[in-house]
Design a protein around this motif. Structure first.
Motif, PDB file in Angstrom:
ATOM      1  N   THR A   4       0.831  -1.194   0.000  1.00 13.89           N
ATOM      2  CA  THR A   4       0.000   0.000   0.000  1.00 13.89           C
ATOM      3  C   THR A   4       0.866   1.245   0.000  1.00 13.89           C
ATOM      4  O   THR A   4       2.033   1.218   0.365  1.00 13.89           O
ATOM      5  CB  THR A   4      -0.928   0.041   1.224  1.00 13.89           C
ATOM      6  OG1 THR A   4      -0.131   0.074   2.401  1.00 13.89           O
ATOM      7  CG2 THR A   4      -1.823  -1.186   1.253  1.00 13.89           C
ATOM      8  N   THR A   5       0.277   2.340  -0.412  1.00 13.14           N
ATOM      9  CA  THR A   5       0.958   3.622  -0.373  1.00 13.14           C
ATOM     10  C   THR A   5       0.073   4.593   0.367  1.00 13.14           C
ATOM     11  O   THR A   5      -1.140   4.405   0.446  1.00 13.14           O
ATOM     12  CB  THR A   5       1.237   4.152  -1.799  1.00 13.14           C
ATOM     13  OG1 THR A   5       0.000   4.246  -2.502  1.00 13.14           O
ATOM     14  CG2 THR A   5       2.161   3.219  -2.540  1.00 13.14           C
ATOM     15  N   PRO A   6       0.640   5.637   0.918  1.00 16.57           N
ATOM     16  CA  PRO A   6      -0.192   6.591   1.657  1.00 16.57           C
ATOM     17  C   PRO A   6      -1.257   7.198   0.780  1.00 16.57           C
ATOM     18  O   PRO A   6      -1.062   7.402  -0.421  1.00 16.57           O
ATOM     19  CB  PRO A   6       0.831   7.642   2.115  1.00 16.57           C
ATOM     20  CG  PRO A   6       2.148   6.947   2.089  1.00 16.57           C
ATOM     21  CD  PRO A   6       2.066   5.976   0.949  1.00 16.57           C
ATOM     22  N   SER A  23      -2.512   7.107 -10.685  1.00 15.19           N
ATOM     23  CA  SER A  23      -1.633   7.209  -9.517  1.00 15.19           C
ATOM     24  C   SER A  23      -2.406   7.586  -8.260  1.00 15.19           C
ATOM     25  O   SER A  23      -2.068   7.168  -7.150  1.00 15.19           O
ATOM     26  CB  SER A  23      -0.530   8.231  -9.773  1.00 15.19           C
ATOM     27  OG  SER A  23      -1.081   9.515 -10.064  1.00 15.19           O
ATOM     28  N   ALA A  24      -3.466   8.379  -8.402  1.00 19.83           N
ATOM     29  CA  ALA A  24      -4.260   8.794  -7.242  1.00 19.83           C
ATOM     30  C   ALA A  24      -5.046   7.636  -6.658  1.00 19.83           C
ATOM     31  O   ALA A  24      -5.369   7.628  -5.470  1.00 19.83           O
ATOM     32  CB  ALA A  24      -5.201   9.927  -7.636  1.00 19.83           C
ATOM     33  N   ALA A  32      -8.721   5.448  -0.932  1.00 18.86           N
ATOM     34  CA  ALA A  32      -9.384   5.614  -2.224  1.00 18.86           C
ATOM     35  C   ALA A  32     -10.863   5.929  -2.044  1.00 18.86           C
ATOM     36  O   ALA A  32     -11.437   6.722  -2.793  1.00 18.86           O
ATOM     37  CB  ALA A  32      -9.205   4.350  -3.065  1.00 18.86           C
ATOM     38  N   ALA A  33     -11.492   5.318  -1.039  1.00 20.25           N
ATOM     39  CA  ALA A  33     -12.909   5.579  -0.788  1.00 20.25           C
ATOM     40  C   ALA A  33     -13.146   7.044  -0.451  1.00 20.25           C
ATOM     41  O   ALA A  33     -14.083   7.670  -0.946  1.00 20.25           O
ATOM     42  CB  ALA A  33     -13.402   4.677   0.349  1.00 20.25           C
ATOM     43  N   GLU A  34     -12.289   7.603   0.389  1.00 25.08           N
ATOM     44  CA  GLU A  34     -12.417   9.020   0.715  1.00 25.08           C
ATOM     45  C   GLU A  34     -12.169   9.892  -0.497  1.00 25.08           C
ATOM     46  O   GLU A  34     -12.810  10.934  -0.679  1.00 25.08           O
ATOM     47  CB  GLU A  34     -11.438   9.383   1.824  1.00 25.08           C
ATOM     48  CG  GLU A  34     -11.821   8.854   3.193  1.00 25.08           C
ATOM     49  CD  GLU A  34     -11.022   9.522   4.288  1.00 25.08           C
ATOM     50  OE1 GLU A  34     -11.419  10.623   4.726  1.00 25.08           O
ATOM     51  OE2 GLU A  34      -9.995   8.945   4.690  1.00 25.08           O
ATOM     52  N   LEU A  35     -11.244   9.458  -1.351  1.00 26.35           N
ATOM     53  CA  LEU A  35     -10.894  10.245  -2.532  1.00 26.35           C
ATOM     54  C   LEU A  35     -12.032  10.305  -3.540  1.00 26.35           C
ATOM     55  O   LEU A  35     -12.328  11.365  -4.100  1.00 26.35           O
ATOM     56  CB  LEU A  35      -9.642   9.649  -3.195  1.00 26.35           C
ATOM     57  CG  LEU A  35      -9.182  10.343  -4.482  1.00 26.35           C
ATOM     58  CD1 LEU A  35      -8.645  11.737  -4.175  1.00 26.35           C
ATOM     59  CD2 LEU A  35      -8.137   9.503  -5.195  1.00 26.35           C
ATOM     60  N   CYS A 104      -8.401  -0.187  -6.891  1.00 20.89           N
ATOM     61  CA  CYS A 104      -7.352   0.655  -6.321  1.00 20.89           C
ATOM     62  C   CYS A 104      -6.177  -0.223  -5.918  1.00 20.89           C
ATOM     63  O   CYS A 104      -6.056  -1.362  -6.383  1.00 20.89           O
ATOM     64  CB  CYS A 104      -7.887   1.460  -5.139  1.00 20.89           C
ATOM     65  SG  CYS A 104      -8.742   0.478  -3.892  1.00 20.89           S
ATOM     66  N   LEU A 105      -5.282   0.291  -5.094  1.00 24.58           N
ATOM     67  CA  LEU A 105      -4.057  -0.385  -4.665  1.00 24.58           C
ATOM     68  C   LEU A 105      -3.063  -0.547  -5.820  1.00 24.58           C
ATOM     69  O   LEU A 105      -3.358  -0.222  -6.967  1.00 24.58           O
ATOM     70  CB  LEU A 105      -4.367  -1.745  -4.030  1.00 24.58           C
ATOM     71  CG  LEU A 105      -4.647  -1.729  -2.526  1.00 24.58           C
ATOM     72  CD1 LEU A 105      -5.028  -3.117  -2.028  1.00 24.58           C
ATOM     73  CD2 LEU A 105      -3.447  -1.218  -1.752  1.00 24.58           C
ATOM     74  N   VAL A 106      -1.879  -1.039  -5.500  1.00 28.79           N
ATOM     75  CA  VAL A 106      -0.840  -1.219  -6.503  1.00 28.79           C
ATOM     76  C   VAL A 106      -1.088  -2.510  -7.277  1.00 28.79           C
ATOM     77  O   VAL A 106      -1.786  -3.407  -6.805  1.00 28.79           O
ATOM     78  CB  VAL A 106       0.561  -1.249  -5.855  1.00 28.79           C
ATOM     79  CG1 VAL A 106       0.869   0.086  -5.214  1.00 28.79           C
ATOM     80  CG2 VAL A 106       0.666  -2.360  -4.807  1.00 28.79           C
ATOM     81  N   ASP A 107      -0.526  -2.596  -8.480  1.00 26.49           N
ATOM     82  CA  ASP A 107      -0.735  -3.754  -9.339  1.00 26.49           C
ATOM     83  C   ASP A 107      -0.320  -5.042  -8.623  1.00 26.49           C
ATOM     84  O   ASP A 107       0.775  -5.140  -8.078  1.00 26.49           O
ATOM     85  CB  ASP A 107       0.086  -3.580 -10.623  1.00 26.49           C
ATOM     86  CG  ASP A 107      -0.401  -4.480 -11.739  1.00 26.49           C
ATOM     87  OD1 ASP A 107      -1.448  -5.117 -11.569  1.00 26.49           O
ATOM     88  OD2 ASP A 107       0.272  -4.539 -12.787  1.00 26.49           O
TER      89      ASP A 107
END
Length: 228
Positions: A4-6, A23-24, A32-35, A104-107
């Protein structure tokens, strides 16, 4: 949880109307949910473009979330949830409805945000043609199945790139909600992971669905209350 990333700060989100960059979205599902809360999910349908502002979402992780479709590993059905971020994961539920998620999250790390409720921001005439049985405008996209139906989403949209301007389904930045209006609570109809506060909604928004705790399945579920 690994990989995960911040999460991005509110000031990092692009201006209203801009496509949300991949990237976001390559962040923890809770971030991601908040975003995406307040963002606009739009789809090109045979009747015209339909867009909804997201007012209710739910975060789902993968290997550490018993309520996630990816909890038991990768399959042909859930492969899109493993990334890369910014794609749409669509699934069929209860043999009746489709629901949609923003990956979301990284690949390689599964995670997604279920879009649970929204408010129409495009031509109401087009929306009414798609959902003629809705009694009120607030009911057009209240609940994940209604929202997917309004946008015309089905398994054919599974995997589409929401960050591509040429995509038939796109995720655009909207006006961020006032932080004081954002609420969190248990996910709707989820019992497997306990009452984790992983549902986010904008307080007072008509498109927010009614909360229903997890437990034994009801014999009949409305299109607006289907949950993953």
């Amino acid at each position: 949880m690994t990989g995960t990333t911040p999460g991005p700060g509110r000031d990092d989100r692009p201006g209203p109307g801009s496509l949300l960059p991949r990237s976001a979205l390559a962040v923890d599902p809770l971030d991601a949910a908040e975003l995406v809360l307040g963002c606009v999910l739009e789809a090109d349908t045979p009747d015209g473009t339909v867009g909804v502002r997201l007012v209710e979402v739910e975060a789902y992780r993968g290997r550490d979330d018993p309520a996630s479709h990816c909890y038991r590993g990768r399959t042909a059905r859930n492969a899109v949830m493993f990334g890369p971020a910014g794609h749409l994961y669509v699934y069929f539920v209860y043999g009746m409805h489709f629901c949609a998620n923003v990956v979301c999250l990284v690949d390689g790390e599964p995670g997604a945000v279920l879009v649970r409720g929204g408010e129409l921001v495009t031509d109401p005439g087009v929306a009414r043609e798609r959902r003629p049985t809705a009694r009120r405008d607030a009911d057009l996209a209240r609940g994940p199945a209604r929202l997917a139906s309004l946008l015309g989403l089905d398994r054919g949209d599974d995997g589409v790139d929401l960050t591509d301007p040429s995509s038939p389904v796109r995720l655009r930045s909207g006006t961020p909600p006032d932080p004081s209006a954002v609420r969190t609570g248990p996910r709707v109809g989820v019992a497997a992971a306990g009452e984790l506060p992983w549902r986010y909604w904008i307080d007072g928004a008509p498109g927010v669905s009614a909360y229903r705790p997890g437990g034994a399945r009801r014999r009949r579920r409305s299109a607006g209350e289907s949950a993953r």
